[in-house]
Design a protein around this motif. Structure first.
Motif, PDB file in Angstrom:
ATOM      1  N   ASP A 258       3.200   6.463   3.601  1.00  0.00           N
ATOM      2  CA  ASP A 258       4.771   8.073   3.504  1.00  0.00           C
ATOM      3  C   ASP A 258       3.853   9.451   3.354  1.00  0.00           C
ATOM      4  OD1 ASP A 258       3.944   8.183   1.467  1.00  0.00           O
ATOM      5  OD2 ASP A 258       6.021   6.912   0.991  1.00  0.00           O
ATOM      6  N   GLU A 263       2.211   3.433  -0.213  1.00  0.00           N
ATOM      7  CA  GLU A 263       1.711   2.279   1.035  1.00  0.00           C
ATOM      8  C   GLU A 263       2.568   1.254   0.914  1.00  0.00           C
ATOM      9  OE1 GLU A 263      -0.066  -0.214  -2.099  1.00  0.00           O
ATOM     10  OE2 GLU A 263      -0.348   2.150  -2.142  1.00  0.00           O
ATOM     11  N   THR A 264       3.214   1.286   2.317  1.00  0.00           N
ATOM     12  CA  THR A 264       4.312  -0.164   2.308  1.00  0.00           C
ATOM     13  C   THR A 264       3.453  -1.256   3.004  1.00  0.00           C
ATOM     14  OG1 THR A 264       5.899   1.397   2.447  1.00  0.00           O
ATOM     15  CG2 THR A 264       6.821  -0.595   3.757  1.00  0.00           C
ATOM     16  N   LYS A 266       3.736  -4.953   4.997  1.00  0.00           N
ATOM     17  CA  LYS A 266       4.836  -5.760   5.389  1.00  0.00           C
ATOM     18  C   LYS A 266       3.540  -7.648   6.535  1.00  0.00           C
ATOM     19  CE  LYS A 266       9.091  -3.317   5.783  1.00  0.00           C
ATOM     20  NZ  LYS A 266      10.173  -3.157   6.708  1.00  0.00           N
ATOM     21  N   ASP A 272       7.594  -8.102   2.272  1.00  0.00           N
ATOM     22  CA  ASP A 272       6.723  -7.071   2.389  1.00  0.00           C
ATOM     23  C   ASP A 272       5.843  -7.358   0.635  1.00  0.00           C
ATOM     24  OD1 ASP A 272       8.380  -4.748   2.902  1.00  0.00           O
ATOM     25  OD2 ASP A 272       9.444  -4.944   2.052  1.00  0.00           O
ATOM     26  N   SER A 274       2.607  -6.271  -1.891  1.00  0.00           N
ATOM     27  CA  SER A 274       2.089  -4.810  -2.616  1.00  0.00           C
ATOM     28  C   SER A 274       0.101  -5.272  -1.644  1.00  0.00           C
ATOM     29  CB  SER A 274       2.343  -5.063  -3.779  1.00  0.00           C
ATOM     30  OG  SER A 274       1.571  -6.266  -4.749  1.00  0.00           O
TER      31      SER A 274
END
Length: 369
Positions: A258, A263-264, A266, A272, A274
């Motif tokens: 973002d 960070e995201t 998937k 989700d 990490s």
């Protein structure tokens, strides 16, 4: 700048008051020093009188010490004689022959000697009790004298400390430690403040103009300014390129960052993850994808030259065989203007690159083999 001019005027007024205060403070300080000296001298005089009085109170020290020594010696003699009598009684109780003439000792003789020694022990015990009555007050008085001597030593130490304090205060009164304030120097500061006011007036227009441009730059560089707009504009492209390189390395996850660069990650099933939850090989694929994406973004701007790429032991770390092959394929897609240097200890990679330069250790120095 009007405020600055007012500030200079205020400083000038403060400087005038400061000069007057310095002169007043110097007089007050000297007066206080004289007062402190008198107080310290009075206290020193009182302590000296106390010392003289206490010395007078222990004038009998030698007499008490002599008597005490005599009583203690006499007590030791009585104890020695008593112990000797007890030893003789034990001898007659345990033996039936004389150690000198080897004659047999009858009961009557033994009883006679035992009774004689018991009588002496009783006399010695009585004498020791009387002697203890004499010893106790002498010992108490001697202990009292010792405590008074200790008090005298402590008081003399306080007197010496007071003498040092008095000497220091007298030195300050004479000017040894008192700051000699140069009033003329302070007056020169007033003149300097006047010159400063003139200089402020001349610089005011230039500073106002500079402040205008600085304010504009500040607005542009705030997080809500043009920086955020630029990041927001490139974010979709960055995320798309990152995922492109991840897929090219057979790592099928959805990776997005973002505006705060959080960070995201998937999986295909939308679980989700990490960064820390991946293996070292998977982490390296993510790192490589980020690096290649940043390089691609930089290359989009004509002002940035991105024709050099150096990979130091990337093939030697956590990449498995598949990852190594896929990374090699990605490097093969770079344009002809890109100069790629791969640093590796793996001989198996030699046939995958156009040119190979080998280095070897010689006397702890690296040189081209």
């Amino acid at each position: 700048y009007d405020n600055d001019l007012e500030l200079v005027k205020s400083k000038a007024e403060v400087q005038k008051n400061y000069i007057k205060k310095l002169q007043d403070d110097k007089k007050k300080k000297n007066d206080q020093l004289e007062k402190d000296i008198k107080e310290q001298e009075l206290l020193k005089e009182c302590l000296e009188k106390v010392v003289l009085l206490e010395i007078k109170n222990i004038g009998d020290k030698d007499v008490v010490q002599t008597k005490l020594s005599k009583v203690i010696k006499l007590r030791e003699k009585l104890y020695s004689k008593k112990d000797k009598c007890e030893e003789e009684i034990k001898f007659y109780e345990d033996h039936n022959e004389c150690p000198t003439c080897d004659q047999t000792l009858n009961e009557e003789t033994k009883d006679k000697h035992i009774n004689k020694n018991n009588n002496k022990i009783n006399e010695y015990t009585k004498a020791l009790a009387e002697l203890l009555e004499q010893l106790r007050p002498l010992q108490d008085r001697f202990n009292e004298i010792i405590e008074k001597e200790k008090f005298i030593d402590e008081t003399r130490s306080e007197i010496r400390t007071l003498e040092n304090v008095i000497d220091r205060l007298r030195g300050e009164v004479k000017g040894d430690a008192v700051d000699d304030v140069d009033v003329e120097k302070e007056r020169q500061k007033l003149k300097d403040l006047g010159k400063e006011g003139i200089a402020i007036s001349k610089e005011r227009d230039q500073v106002i103009n500079d402040k205008y441009y600085l304010d504009v730059a500040s607005i542009l560089l705030k997080d809500t300014g043009i920086k955020t707009k630029i990041v927001r504009q490139y974010l979709p492209v960055m995320n798309r390129i990152i995922n492109k390189y991840l897929h090219a390395m057979d790592f099928f996850v959805s990776f997005e960052i973002d505006e705060s660069f959080v960070e995201t990650i998937k999986s295909r099933h939308r679980d989700d993850f990490s960064y820390a939850s991946f293996s070292e090989g998977e982490k390296q694929r993510i790192d490589l994808a980020l690096m290649m994406a940043w390089r691609t973004i930089a290359k989009m701007k004509n002002s940035t030259n991105t024709n050099l790429l150096i990979l130091d032991e990337v093939f030697d770390s956590s990449l498995d065989t598949s990852g190594t092959e896929l990374l090699h394929q990605i490097l093969g897609t770079l344009d002809n203007n890109s100069n790629t240097f791969v640093i590796s200890h793996r001989d198996a990679l030699f046939d995958k690159f156009r040119s190979v330069i080998k280095f070897a250790k010689h006397n702890n120095f690296s040189r081209i083999a």
